[in-house]
Design a protein around this motif. Sequence first.
Motif, PDB file in Angstrom:
ATOM      1  N   THR A 219      -0.514   2.219 -28.049  1.00 17.93           N
ATOM      2  CA  THR A 219      -0.364   0.788 -27.812  1.00 17.93           C
ATOM      3  C   THR A 219       1.041   0.318 -28.189  1.00 17.93           C
ATOM      4  OG1 THR A 219      -2.722   0.417 -28.203  1.00 17.93           O
ATOM      5  CG2 THR A 219      -1.278  -1.499 -28.364  1.00 17.93           C
TER       6      THR A 219
ATOM      7  N   SER B  50      -7.391  -5.174 -26.170  1.00 17.85           N
ATOM      8  CA  SER B  50      -8.228  -5.786 -27.212  1.00 17.85           C
ATOM      9  C   SER B  50      -7.465  -5.924 -28.520  1.00 17.85           C
ATOM     10  CB  SER B  50      -9.483  -4.938 -27.444  1.00 17.85           C
ATOM     11  OG  SER B  50     -10.280  -4.935 -26.279  1.00 17.85           O
ATOM     12  N   THR B  51      -6.732  -4.890 -28.850  1.00 19.55           N
ATOM     13  CA  THR B  51      -5.956  -4.928 -30.084  1.00 19.55           C
ATOM     14  C   THR B  51      -4.958  -6.082 -30.067  1.00 19.55           C
ATOM     15  OG1 THR B  51      -6.145  -2.548 -30.424  1.00 19.55           O
ATOM     16  CG2 THR B  51      -4.308  -3.655 -31.507  1.00 19.55           C
ATOM     17  N   ILE B  52      -4.301  -6.242 -28.954  1.00 21.96           N
ATOM     18  CA  ILE B  52      -3.307  -7.307 -28.861  1.00 21.96           C
ATOM     19  C   ILE B  52      -3.972  -8.677 -28.894  1.00 21.96           C
ATOM     20  CG2 ILE B  52      -1.556  -8.347 -27.371  1.00 21.96           C
ATOM     21  CD1 ILE B  52      -0.852  -5.493 -26.487  1.00 21.96           C
TER      22      ILE B  52
ATOM     23  N   ARG C  81      -6.675  -9.424 -30.334  1.00 25.61           N
ATOM     24  CA  ARG C  81      -7.083  -9.639 -31.719  1.00 25.61           C
ATOM     25  C   ARG C  81      -5.891 -10.110 -32.555  1.00 25.61           C
ATOM     26  NH1 ARG C  81     -10.415  -5.114 -32.051  1.00 25.61           N
ATOM     27  NH2 ARG C  81      -8.487  -3.990 -32.328  1.00 25.61           N
ATOM     28  N   GLY C  82      -4.769  -9.436 -32.366  1.00 27.74           N
ATOM     29  CA  GLY C  82      -3.573  -9.830 -33.106  1.00 27.74           C
ATOM     30  C   GLY C  82      -3.156 -11.256 -32.798  1.00 27.74           C
ATOM     31  N   ILE C  83      -3.302 -11.637 -31.540  1.00 27.98           N
ATOM     32  CA  ILE C  83      -2.937 -12.997 -31.141  1.00 27.98           C
ATOM     33  C   ILE C  83      -3.866 -14.017 -31.766  1.00 27.98           C
ATOM     34  CG2 ILE C  83      -2.909 -14.589 -29.182  1.00 27.98           C
ATOM     35  CD1 ILE C  83      -1.902 -12.224 -27.468  1.00 27.98           C
TER      36      ILE C  83
ATOM     37  N   THR D 273       2.551  -8.875 -33.910  1.00 31.85           N
ATOM     38  CA  THR D 273       1.218  -9.217 -33.387  1.00 31.85           C
ATOM     39  C   THR D 273       0.370  -7.964 -33.208  1.00 31.85           C
ATOM     40  OG1 THR D 273       2.030 -11.182 -32.236  1.00 31.85           O
ATOM     41  CG2 THR D 273      -0.010 -10.205 -31.407  1.00 31.85           C
TER      42      THR D 273
ATOM     43  N   VAL E 184      -5.790 -13.698 -34.455  1.00 27.70           N
ATOM     44  CA  VAL E 184      -5.651 -13.732 -35.905  1.00 27.70           C
ATOM     45  C   VAL E 184      -4.439 -14.556 -36.318  1.00 27.70           C
ATOM     46  CG1 VAL E 184      -5.151 -12.337 -37.945  1.00 27.70           C
ATOM     47  CG2 VAL E 184      -6.853 -11.570 -36.290  1.00 27.70           C
ATOM     48  N   ALA E 185      -3.386 -14.438 -35.551  1.00 30.47           N
ATOM     49  CA  ALA E 185      -2.150 -15.137 -35.900  1.00 30.47           C
ATOM     50  C   ALA E 185      -2.334 -16.646 -35.920  1.00 30.47           C
ATOM     51  CB  ALA E 185      -1.051 -14.776 -34.905  1.00 30.47           C
TER      52      ALA E 185
ATOM     53  N   ARG F 292      -8.597  -0.764 -24.815  1.00 24.91           N
ATOM     54  CA  ARG F 292      -8.560  -0.958 -26.264  1.00 24.91           C
ATOM     55  C   ARG F 292      -7.219  -1.539 -26.706  1.00 24.91           C
ATOM     56  NH1 ARG F 292     -12.145   3.927 -26.782  1.00 24.91           N
ATOM     57  NH2 ARG F 292     -10.291   5.233 -26.661  1.00 24.91           N
ATOM     58  N   GLY F 293      -6.157  -1.150 -26.028  1.00 24.86           N
ATOM     59  CA  GLY F 293      -4.848  -1.724 -26.333  1.00 24.86           C
ATOM     60  C   GLY F 293      -4.841  -3.222 -26.092  1.00 24.86           C
TER      61      GLY F 293
END
Lengths: 243, 243
Positions: free
Chosen positions: A149, B220-222, B224-226, A221, B228-229, B217-218
């Motif tokens: 990623t 989703s990870t991003i 999630r990061g967005i 991020t 959470v921020a 999944r990548g």
Amino acid sequence: MTSSVRLPSRTNQVLSRHGIVAEVTALLDAGGEEALTVRALAERLSTGSGAIYYRVGPRSELLNAATETVVEDVLARPGRGVSPSQRIRDLALGLFDAVDEHPWLATQLVNQLTRRPWGAVTMGIFETIGSAVRSMGIPRPRWFDATATLVHFILGALSQNARTEPESSDPGAGPDRGEFLSSVSIAWRALDPDQFPFLHEIADDAAEHDDRQQFVRGISTILRGIEVASDAPTEQEQGASDA
Amino acid sequence: MTSSVRLPSRTNQVLSRHGIVAEVTALLDAGGEEALTVRALAERLSTGSGAIYYRVGPRSELLNAATETVVEDVLARPGRGVSPSQRIRDLALGLFDAVDEHPWLATQLVNQLTRRPWGAVTMGIFETIGSAVRSMGIPRPRWFDATATLVHFILGALSQNARTEPESSDPGAGPDRGEFLSSVSIAWRALDPDQFPFLHEIADDAAEHDDRQQFVRGISTILRGIEVASDAPTEQEQGASDA
DNA sequence: ACCTGAACACCGTTCAAGT
DNA sequence: ACCTGAACACCGTTCAAGT
């Protein structure tokens, strides 16, 4: 008589691989990938085109060699002692700045990553980021995904930020990034708000944003997303609306 | 006499832009970007090279037109009713699958995104993802960054997953993705564990992973990061070790 | 208006020939 | 061993000429 002392053997070599690659880089920096022709290179080196094939190889190998030289310089930077996430940021920014200096590098990086998994460039980048990911305390089954990623994002961001000159058309868009972005901003603001509400509204941001800062925030991020995922295990994130 | 009824005007046109672009796509699908030559195209259309310039334009325009056709088909897919994050996943996967079907598309997508910000492709992708980001409830100052991060990741992942045939060398690596990955895996496993500890250890994952799943999944990870921020506002995430 | 296709100005690559 | 450079087989693009 035949005491063959192995004299310096009157070497005829007048061209070094190193010198050729340096000239390749100069040519690329000055005029982009299209400026690298075997003929132009031979002329600048005051030699024949055959000599280049003899010393380095075909044109594709010239590009690979120049790319490797630049990237290996970035990879060689210390990075000892810093935290894993800082190591990732440092490498990412190092590559970002290298592309800023050598716009042709973005495309070549993509080429190497996709077509030369055995190359020093691909392995160096994956190893550096991967080992940092491992040190972050992420569960092992996620290492590969997390590394991929990060690499994918870095690759995409470098590609987009490489200041290749836009297709000459529309307003006089020079190779200057600032002018370019501001002309994009103007074009977006002029869009029909009904058809492109988001672009119309975001137009100002496009003109004012800083590529490098945005890049760093993107890395943050993603790192955040990776870290958060470690707490919430296997939620259902399968294949979207697969039909 | 001269009652000029505007007959169908005995049109001499025998070539349509649409038909040309269809043939361009066929050529690209069959042999990649290098297979698209004006001469080959003219021959398949049983015409002269000049006709192609008359109807469509230079080679670069052939590539743009084919890219636009494919991407616009993906963008046109409904996407009504689904959640913002699902809309992003759908578009991303639509592009992923389009690249799977048309490997040449990855490079062209990068070209369009970086050099044709006014084009339908760039605007369509940014508008779709951006408006979804806006609907996610993210504070407005983050819209642009979040959208750019997603687009960059998608771009990079598509580039890396485009099944361009690798440089022929080493073991007989066919254009088959499975064979390719497994040969990479073997090469990585054979690496010196001292020099490349991560790659050596991760070798198995490279052979077994599924590109498409990893891509999802990548995303989703991003996302999630967005998300959470949004809770943790302006922490200090400036310019890394800027020296 | 629409198409033809020869001609032009380039390419990358090879390879006999030189030293 | 190392280099030269003509020759080959391609390119994209243009444009007078045809219908």
